[in-house]
Scaffold this active site. Sequence first.
Site, PDB file in Angstrom:
ATOM      1  CD  GLU A  96       1.768 -28.179  34.172  1.00 25.49           C
ATOM      2  OE1 GLU A  96       2.591 -28.518  33.517  1.00 25.49           O
ATOM      3  OE2 GLU A  96       2.092 -27.017  35.264  1.00 25.49           O
TER       4      GLU A  96
ATOM      5  CG  HIS B 254       9.197 -36.314  36.621  1.00 22.10           C
ATOM      6  ND1 HIS B 254      10.206 -36.088  37.724  1.00 22.10           N
ATOM      7  CD2 HIS B 254       8.829 -35.161  36.072  1.00 22.10           C
ATOM      8  CE1 HIS B 254      10.151 -34.665  37.496  1.00 22.10           C
ATOM      9  NE2 HIS B 254       9.529 -34.118  36.902  1.00 22.10           N
TER      10      HIS B 254
END
Length: 362
Positions: free
Chosen positions: A90, A159
């Site tokens: 990322e 998450h």
Amino acid sequence: MAALTSRFQFMQSKVWGYLVRSISTTSPRAATKLAVRDALNSAMDEEIERDDLVFLMGEEVAQYDGAYKVTRGLWRKWGDKRIIDTPITEMGFAGIATGAAMAGLKPICEFMTFNFAMQAIDQIINSAAKTFYMSAGTVPVPIVFRGPNGAAAGVGAQHSQCFASWYSQCPGLKVLSPYSSEDCRGLLKAAIRDPNPVVFLENELMYGTSFDVSDEAMSKDFVVPIGLSKIEREGSHITLVAHSKPVGLCLEAAEELAGQGIECEVINLRSLRPMDDATVIKSVMKTNHLVTVEGGWHHCGIGSEIIARIMESSAFNYLDAPVLRVCGADVPMPYAKSLEDLALPQKFNVVNAVKKSLNLQQ
């Protein structure tokens, strides 16, 4: 390498069952219904066609059609130069996208989930958000960071968190949190055309949800102006303000309360930075009561900001009761389904908050 493989296997095992059940099988332009994922897909497709500088990059956005099938068909239509699969890094691909924006391109940077965007938060905050200011206005950064935000289902604490208040605090960013298909389509097109960096917070559990859309919303020229909220339901007794999936929760609660003679005005905030506090203030001055609803935590949340603005405005003098917040429980998200449900706002939480604000017996 094993850890990276495990990470993708984990996400895909959780996501695939959901996709099989919820992926839209109808054309985005069929009848008057449009699924959220199709709204996002069509918005990107049309903006890539409209502007040669626009491109999309992220993990599995190309050949795999996206982890949630939001980018389905785009790679086959536009090819490797416009739809780019990235390695699992990322910070790396967010940095490449930010640099491309500084060089004059208009990237759409997809995170498989904004939880993974924590790996790239330095690029988003210190590079994308601040460069225009630090360059004295000579280096604009027209980039969109998009992907699912907030709680998913059965994916645990790492998450399932909402980053709305995280990014909304940062000057230099615009932060959007759409609810409906019309929101997603119009706001994403507006974000791509905007010369500033935009954080676009979607919701995984909404991707398969279909909404009625107008012919106007299906126009290639349709955009929803950034910074304007939407009154989803008018009412006179109390104001409910939410963004993203909790807007639907408020509408469900409002429907139930209407059967008891309580009319709720439901405001879909949509834009978190800039925030349309004028609409909220006007509504509170009419209803004299306010409840904020969000999936994130109480502490320093979006609801806290709304309350502060009401306190600082003339609307404070119109309140007949303290403002109440309905938020996620102040704990890391549990994995067990029974506990996960308790950690997230439910319809009865909103109903109870409304009755408490109105001093009605629960």
